[in-house]
Scaffold this active site. Structure first.
Site, PDB file in Angstrom:
ATOM      1  N   TYR A  81     -10.158 -11.768 -41.670  1.00  0.00           N
ATOM      2  CA  TYR A  81      -8.751 -12.169 -41.804  1.00  0.00           C
ATOM      3  C   TYR A  81      -8.635 -13.271 -42.851  1.00  0.00           C
ATOM      4  O   TYR A  81      -7.694 -13.273 -43.651  1.00  0.00           O
ATOM      5  CB  TYR A  81      -8.240 -12.676 -40.464  1.00  0.00           C
ATOM      6  CG  TYR A  81      -8.228 -11.611 -39.411  1.00  0.00           C
ATOM      7  CD1 TYR A  81      -7.213 -10.658 -39.399  1.00  0.00           C
ATOM      8  CD2 TYR A  81      -9.222 -11.538 -38.445  1.00  0.00           C
ATOM      9  CE1 TYR A  81      -7.197  -9.678 -38.432  1.00  0.00           C
ATOM     10  CE2 TYR A  81      -9.200 -10.564 -37.474  1.00  0.00           C
ATOM     11  CZ  TYR A  81      -8.190  -9.628 -37.468  1.00  0.00           C
ATOM     12  OH  TYR A  81      -8.177  -8.662 -36.518  1.00  0.00           O
ATOM     13  N   GLU A  86     -18.235   4.652 -39.020  1.00  0.00           N
ATOM     14  CA  GLU A  86     -18.251   4.560 -40.478  1.00  0.00           C
ATOM     15  C   GLU A  86     -19.592   4.071 -41.002  1.00  0.00           C
ATOM     16  O   GLU A  86     -19.804   3.985 -42.195  1.00  0.00           O
ATOM     17  CB  GLU A  86     -17.144   3.621 -40.930  1.00  0.00           C
ATOM     18  CG  GLU A  86     -15.773   4.210 -40.642  1.00  0.00           C
ATOM     19  CD  GLU A  86     -14.691   3.370 -41.282  1.00  0.00           C
ATOM     20  OE1 GLU A  86     -14.998   2.295 -41.784  1.00  0.00           O
ATOM     21  OE2 GLU A  86     -13.540   3.821 -41.269  1.00  0.00           O
ATOM     22  N   ASN A 144       2.587  -5.320 -36.305  1.00  0.00           N
ATOM     23  CA  ASN A 144       3.149  -4.116 -36.919  1.00  0.00           C
ATOM     24  C   ASN A 144       2.421  -2.857 -36.455  1.00  0.00           C
ATOM     25  O   ASN A 144       2.899  -1.772 -36.647  1.00  0.00           O
ATOM     26  CB  ASN A 144       3.047  -4.219 -38.436  1.00  0.00           C
ATOM     27  CG  ASN A 144       4.141  -5.120 -38.980  1.00  0.00           C
ATOM     28  OD1 ASN A 144       5.271  -4.704 -39.106  1.00  0.00           O
ATOM     29  ND2 ASN A 144       3.817  -6.356 -39.250  1.00  0.00           N
ATOM     30  N   CYS A 181      -7.033  -0.963 -40.091  1.00  0.00           N
ATOM     31  CA  CYS A 181      -7.049  -2.333 -39.574  1.00  0.00           C
ATOM     32  C   CYS A 181      -8.333  -2.587 -38.789  1.00  0.00           C
ATOM     33  O   CYS A 181      -8.691  -3.719 -38.538  1.00  0.00           O
ATOM     34  CB  CYS A 181      -5.832  -2.584 -38.697  1.00  0.00           C
ATOM     35  SG  CYS A 181      -4.960  -1.130 -38.185  1.00  0.00           S
ATOM     36  N   HIS A 182      -9.007  -1.535 -38.408  1.00  0.00           N
ATOM     37  CA  HIS A 182     -10.241  -1.710 -37.649  1.00  0.00           C
ATOM     38  C   HIS A 182     -11.364  -2.233 -38.536  1.00  0.00           C
ATOM     39  O   HIS A 182     -12.408  -2.624 -38.074  1.00  0.00           O
ATOM     40  CB  HIS A 182     -10.631  -0.383 -37.014  1.00  0.00           C
ATOM     41  CG  HIS A 182     -10.865   0.703 -37.986  1.00  0.00           C
ATOM     42  ND1 HIS A 182      -9.857   1.533 -38.441  1.00  0.00           N
ATOM     43  CD2 HIS A 182     -12.003   1.075 -38.606  1.00  0.00           C
ATOM     44  CE1 HIS A 182     -10.400   2.376 -39.299  1.00  0.00           C
ATOM     45  NE2 HIS A 182     -11.679   2.131 -39.427  1.00  0.00           N
TER      46      HIS A 182
END
Length: 105
Positions: A25, A85, A48, A56-57
DNA sequence: CACAAGGCGTAGA
DNA sequence: ATCTACGCCTTGT
């Protein structure tokens, strides 16, 4: 929930994260010009709860923690997506030294 | 329209 | 390793 410039920037940067890499972040906040707005960044992503169009992960804490997640099963889904991933998580933490991506334009 | 509180964090003591 | 204080955005009253 008007897409403000802030949240828009957050989404843009977040979607730039390559697969197999993660970002913090603070890095996002810093990349947008407000290195102290890390919290606001987390809010922008979570408040959001952007759909899958934005990974966002791939955004984690500065200490390697997953942070929070407002999608699916929460942090569980987040960890699952990351591991899927190629990001290995040890003891609920990520090795930022190896996966951290902060080369934002 | 103005004020007040909260939130997916961070850095420092 | 734990705790506190901080700054910044969004949302609700």
């Amino acid at each position: 929930m008007r897409r403000t410039s802030f949240s828009d920037s957050v989404y843009a940067i977040t979607s730039l994260i390559p697969m197999g890499k993660v970002t913090t972040y603070a890095a996002i906040a810093k990349a947008m010009g407000s290195p102290r707005a890390a919290r606001a960044v987390g809010n922008a992503l979570g408040a959001n709860r952007n759909p899958i169009v934005v990974p966002c992960h791939r955004v984690v804490r500065s200490d390697g923690g997953l942070g929070g997640y407002s999608g699916g099963e929460g942090p569980v889904t987040k960890a699952k997506l990351l591991g899927r991933e190629g990001v290995r998580i040890s003891a609920g933490k990520i090795n930022l030294t190896k996966y951290l991506f902060a080369d934002f334009p």
